[in-house]
Design an enzyme around this catalytic site. Structure first.
Site, PDB file in Angstrom:
ATOM      1  N   GLU A 441       0.829  -1.208   0.000  1.00 26.97           N
ATOM      2  CA  GLU A 441       0.000   0.000   0.000  1.00 26.97           C
ATOM      3  C   GLU A 441       0.867   1.264   0.000  1.00 26.97           C
ATOM      4  O   GLU A 441       0.537   2.273   0.617  1.00 26.97           O
ATOM      5  CB  GLU A 441      -0.902  -0.050   1.240  1.00 26.97           C
ATOM      6  CG  GLU A 441      -2.230   0.655   1.109  1.00 26.97           C
ATOM      7  CD  GLU A 441      -2.873   0.441  -0.224  1.00 26.97           C
ATOM      8  OE1 GLU A 441      -3.172  -0.716  -0.569  1.00 26.97           O
ATOM      9  OE2 GLU A 441      -3.071   1.425  -0.950  1.00 26.97           O
TER      10      GLU A 441
HETATM   11  C1  FAD Z   1       1.790  -9.606   0.285  1.00 28.78           C
HETATM   12  C2  FAD Z   1       1.584  -8.475  -0.668  1.00 28.78           C
HETATM   13  C3  FAD Z   1       0.293  -8.056  -0.974  1.00 28.78           C
HETATM   14  C4  FAD Z   1       0.096  -7.027  -1.892  1.00 28.78           C
HETATM   15  N1  FAD Z   1      -1.190  -6.674  -2.262  1.00 28.78           N
HETATM   16  C5  FAD Z   1      -1.363  -5.846  -3.320  1.00 28.78           C
HETATM   17  C6  FAD Z   1      -2.668  -5.636  -3.884  1.00 28.78           C
HETATM   18  O1  FAD Z   1      -3.685  -6.144  -3.377  1.00 28.78           O
HETATM   19  N2  FAD Z   1      -2.772  -4.870  -4.996  1.00 28.78           N
HETATM   20  C7  FAD Z   1      -1.691  -4.286  -5.582  1.00 28.78           C
HETATM   21  O2  FAD Z   1      -1.857  -3.623  -6.598  1.00 28.78           O
HETATM   22  N3  FAD Z   1      -0.435  -4.431  -5.066  1.00 28.78           N
HETATM   23  C8  FAD Z   1      -0.262  -5.214  -3.958  1.00 28.78           C
HETATM   24  N4  FAD Z   1       0.996  -5.397  -3.449  1.00 28.78           N
HETATM   25  C9  FAD Z   1       2.120  -4.681  -4.033  1.00 28.78           C
HETATM   26  C10 FAD Z   1       2.707  -3.613  -3.090  1.00 28.78           C
HETATM   27  O3  FAD Z   1       1.816  -2.556  -2.915  1.00 28.78           O
HETATM   28  C11 FAD Z   1       4.071  -3.210  -3.676  1.00 28.78           C
HETATM   29  O4  FAD Z   1       4.947  -4.293  -3.448  1.00 28.78           O
HETATM   30  C12 FAD Z   1       4.626  -1.955  -3.025  1.00 28.78           C
HETATM   31  O5  FAD Z   1       3.813  -0.851  -3.336  1.00 28.78           O
HETATM   32  C13 FAD Z   1       6.061  -1.650  -3.456  1.00 28.78           C
HETATM   33  O6  FAD Z   1       6.262  -1.843  -4.830  1.00 28.78           O
HETATM   34  P1  FAD Z   1       7.500  -2.760  -5.325  1.00 28.78           P
HETATM   35  O7  FAD Z   1       7.379  -4.052  -4.564  1.00 28.78           O
HETATM   36  O8  FAD Z   1       7.479  -2.831  -6.778  1.00 28.78           O
HETATM   37  O9  FAD Z   1       8.767  -2.018  -4.807  1.00 28.78           O
HETATM   38  P2  FAD Z   1       9.583  -0.868  -5.601  1.00 28.78           P
HETATM   39  O10 FAD Z   1       8.624   0.154  -6.100  1.00 28.78           O
HETATM   40  O11 FAD Z   1      10.484  -1.507  -6.581  1.00 28.78           O
HETATM   41  O12 FAD Z   1      10.439  -0.227  -4.429  1.00 28.78           O
HETATM   42  C14 FAD Z   1      11.687  -0.775  -3.974  1.00 28.78           C
HETATM   43  C15 FAD Z   1      12.275   0.146  -2.913  1.00 28.78           C
HETATM   44  O13 FAD Z   1      12.546   1.418  -3.486  1.00 28.78           O
HETATM   45  C16 FAD Z   1      11.890   2.445  -2.779  1.00 28.78           C
HETATM   46  N5  FAD Z   1      11.432   3.472  -3.718  1.00 28.78           N
HETATM   47  C17 FAD Z   1      10.871   3.297  -4.931  1.00 28.78           C
HETATM   48  N6  FAD Z   1      10.568   4.480  -5.479  1.00 28.78           N
HETATM   49  C18 FAD Z   1      10.937   5.432  -4.604  1.00 28.78           C
HETATM   50  C19 FAD Z   1      10.854   6.852  -4.558  1.00 28.78           C
HETATM   51  N7  FAD Z   1      10.298   7.545  -5.563  1.00 28.78           N
HETATM   52  N8  FAD Z   1      11.328   7.501  -3.476  1.00 28.78           N
HETATM   53  C20 FAD Z   1      11.864   6.821  -2.439  1.00 28.78           C
HETATM   54  N9  FAD Z   1      11.961   5.480  -2.411  1.00 28.78           N
HETATM   55  C21 FAD Z   1      11.493   4.790  -3.473  1.00 28.78           C
HETATM   56  C22 FAD Z   1      10.724   1.760  -2.071  1.00 28.78           C
HETATM   57  O14 FAD Z   1      10.312   2.459  -0.912  1.00 28.78           O
HETATM   58  C23 FAD Z   1      11.324   0.402  -1.744  1.00 28.78           C
HETATM   59  O15 FAD Z   1      12.055   0.482  -0.539  1.00 28.78           O
HETATM   60  C24 FAD Z   1       1.216  -6.396  -2.482  1.00 28.78           C
HETATM   61  C25 FAD Z   1       2.526  -6.799  -2.149  1.00 28.78           C
HETATM   62  C26 FAD Z   1       2.708  -7.830  -1.276  1.00 28.78           C
HETATM   63  C27 FAD Z   1       4.113  -8.290  -0.987  1.00 28.78           C
END
Ligand code: FAD
Length: 593
Positions: A441
């Protein structure tokens, strides 16, 4: 593990004694006709029963068995379907829903406590109705009347469940990069094609249909976030007579195997020319989705509180029973082989950290939820002020409550010593289940940037000023001498927060990296200060009632003193870190890491 007991007395204290929610409801016509104190008490008591008796007992088995996947079919853990049916029979999916479409129209302050109870009982279970409530909210706010009529009643009835499909393998935080396509059709519908990952409750056996809210792009959409549109894409189409129609080519490719919330289905979802219906305007999908995301963000914050409360209850029961060593000031239980670990300062520190953070988070969450209610149902200046506070405090709720919640689950595990690390006692499950709340989220890092860069710097400090004014007014009106021990440090904390805000606005004008470098510290300074504000309010009520003979109020006063003495000072190191400048982060070359 101790049996979960809903802290109804504390909920009632916060709701009615501290924040006087019942008086607020009387002033908001849309709420006055739906809810009063008696109704709220009855709802919370009934909800406590289902959380304690039906859902909490499932959590361990759900963690052990998890969700199973076989050829596209997802089966929830044993007992989940029965408990979900009981939950639906009780009418709980409609609790916060719009009354126009069969919802009960309860304010956020009530649904927030309902969410806390569910999360303390079992976060994994809570996610199925939680996602659906958020999806329904977006439909209420942004969909056409036809779509509302078609989907909302069935979702509120718990016959259909919702999901939120944003994330793709290459697009998590940066949703502007999504590739899912939506091709307009002559009949006004769209053909949606693409792959989503990590979709909570994307597929399961709890309901006959699943209503997916999907972000996708039209072929001619502008690049980036301005080209995103939002669609309802049901698993099964719905016939004109509202019966379930053909399969809509929405399939689950696999489920994830995770660190925690094992009983929550986290799905890879494939959309293959699936029929979708536009929600809101073309290319304005992210705005519509934010309705759901803001709702979910406060909800995810509450997941942190829920796990922390359960951790505290378990740890307290264990600490009272566990005999190890003797008290530093002399034997306390001579008839026993050792004193209980409650005599040790370090155990008391962990328990009081948890108690102070949990009760502080619950009170702050109630304050934010009340602002959300005023923002939804109020008018004029009162509404404008609440709008500002909600915008400012939503990222705080998500990140601060989950960071504090995770700290508390780890502290609870630590109280158990080695027994906290093995599965039998359930403490390690709470740590694993709570951890995801800091990540999904929008990660807590993103929440911190939303707070500092978008909300505080984006408004040139005006949004933060609305909070500072609120606290300063409270301080000015507080004239009782016995409140000095709380008002004096609160005044200093608010002054320091104002000063830090000004400092960061100034230095970031010259170097935008200052915001990213200090956002996490800033969010926590704000969190500890906001929590001091609600702890002062709780202490004020408890001081008034301290002679009534109920230990509850004495306990509140002690815990407030603990918070001001031992937790609020954490802000000093955070402020020093936030003011230290961004150079130490950016001067080092990437290949020197
Ligand atoms: C168990 C689980 C349930 C989930 N449920 C849902 C769901 O129901 N629907 C849905 O759509 N998604 C869902 N997600 C996805 C979740 O919301 C994303 O994993 C999360 O938003 C982070 O995206 P990412 O994993 O691609 O990380 P990335 O975006 O690749 O981020 C990697 C790191 O970089 C940092 N970062 C990235 N961009 C920036 C920035 N601009 N400034 C500072 N730091 C940054 C992040 O904070 C993080 O530490 C779920 C994930 C999990 C693991």
């Amino acid at each position: 593990m101790a049996d979960y007991q809903v802290p109804l007395k504390d909920m009632s204290f916060v709701l009615f004694d501290v924040f006087k929610a019942d008086e607020l409801w009387q002033t908001l016509p849309a709420l006055a006709e739906n809810v009063d104190r008696e109704t709220a008490d009855a709802i919370l008591q009934e909800c406590a029963k289902i959380a304690e008796q039906e859902i909490a007992p499932l959590s361990r088995q759900g963690d052990e068995t998890g969700v199973s996947f076989d050829n596209g079919k997802v089966t929830t853990a044993p007992g989940y379907k029965e408990a979900f049916n009981t939950y639906v029979e009780g009418g709980w999916p409609s609790l916060g829903g719009s009354t126009e479409y069969g919802g009960m129209g309860m304010p956020k302050v009530i649904t927030a406590f309902h969410e806390e109870m569910l999360c303390s009982a079992d976060i994994a279970f809570s996610l199925y109705p939680g996602l659906s409530a958020g999806a329904a909210l977006s439909i209420v706010k942004h969909a056409s009347e036809d779509l509302k009529q078609r989907y909302l009643t069935r979702m509120y009835a718990g016959e259909w469940n919702g999901s939120m499909c944003l994330t793709e393998s290459h697009a998590g935080t940066d949703l502007g990069m999504i590739r899912t396509k939506a091709i307009p059709q002559e009949d006004g519908s769209y053909k949606v094609t693409g792959n989503k990952i990590f979709i909570t409750a994307g597929e399961h056996d709890l309901t006959e249909n699943i209503v997916h809210l999907v972000l996708a792009k039209l072929p001619d959409a502008p690049a980036g976030p301005r080209g995103i549109s939002l669609f309802i894409v049901p698993k099964y189409k719905v016939n004109d007579d509202e019966s379930i129609g053909d399969f809509n080519h929405v399939s689950c490719g696999s489920i994830e195997h995770k660190m925690g919330i094992n009983a929550s289905a986290t799905c890879v979802m494939n959309f293959d020319d699936s029929e979708g219906y536009l929600v809101g305007e073309v290319n304005k999908g992210l705005n519509c989705m934010f309705t759901m995301m803001n709702f979910e963000r406060i909800g995810v914050g509450i997941q942190g509180i829920g796990a922390a409360v359960r951790s505290y209850q378990n740890a307290l029961e264990y600490a009272k029973d566990r005999l190890q060593s003797r008290s530093a000031t002399g034997i306390k239980s001579p008839e026993k082989a050792a004193d209980s670990i409650m005599v040790h300062g370090d155990v008391r520190r962990m328990l009081l950290n948890m108690k102070a953070l949990n009760e502080g988070s619950r009170a702050l969450s109630t304050y934010i939820s009340m602002q959300l209610d005023i923002s939804t149902y109020g008018e004029g200046e009162q509404k404008e002020k609440a709008d500002s506070l909600v915008a400012l405090m939503t990222p705080l709720a998500k990140a601060f409550f989950t960071d504090m919640g995770f700290e508390s689950t780890v502290a609870g595990q630590q109280v158990f010593g080695g027994h906290g690390y093995i599965r039998e006692w359930g403490q390690e499950q709470l740590v694993r289940d709570c951890r995801i709340a800091q990540i999904y989220e929008g990660t807590n890092g993103i929440q911190a940037m939303d707070l500092l860069a978008r909300k505080v710097a984006g408004s040139k400090g005006a949004l933060m000023q609305s909070f500072l004014d609120e606290v300063n007014t409270y301080i000015a009106e507080s004239t009782s001498d016995n409140m000095n021990e709380f008002i004096t440090p609160l005044t200093q904390a608010v002054t320091d927060l104002a000063d830090l805000t000004k400092h960061l606005l100034t230095v970031s004008a010259d170097n935008a990296n200052e915001l990213g470098a200090s956002a996490n510290d800033y969010l926590h300074v704000f969190g500890y200060t906001a929590m001091a504000f609600v702890w002062a309010k709780m202490a004020e009520v408890a001081l008034d009632k301290q002679d009534c003979g109920d230990d509850f109020y004495q306990s509140k006063i002690h815990t407030a003193r603990y918070y001001f003495a031992r937790l609020l000072p954490r802000r000093h190191s955070l402020i020093a870190s936030a003011k230290s400048g961004c150079e130490t982060l950016f001067d080092i070359e990437d290949d020197m890491f």
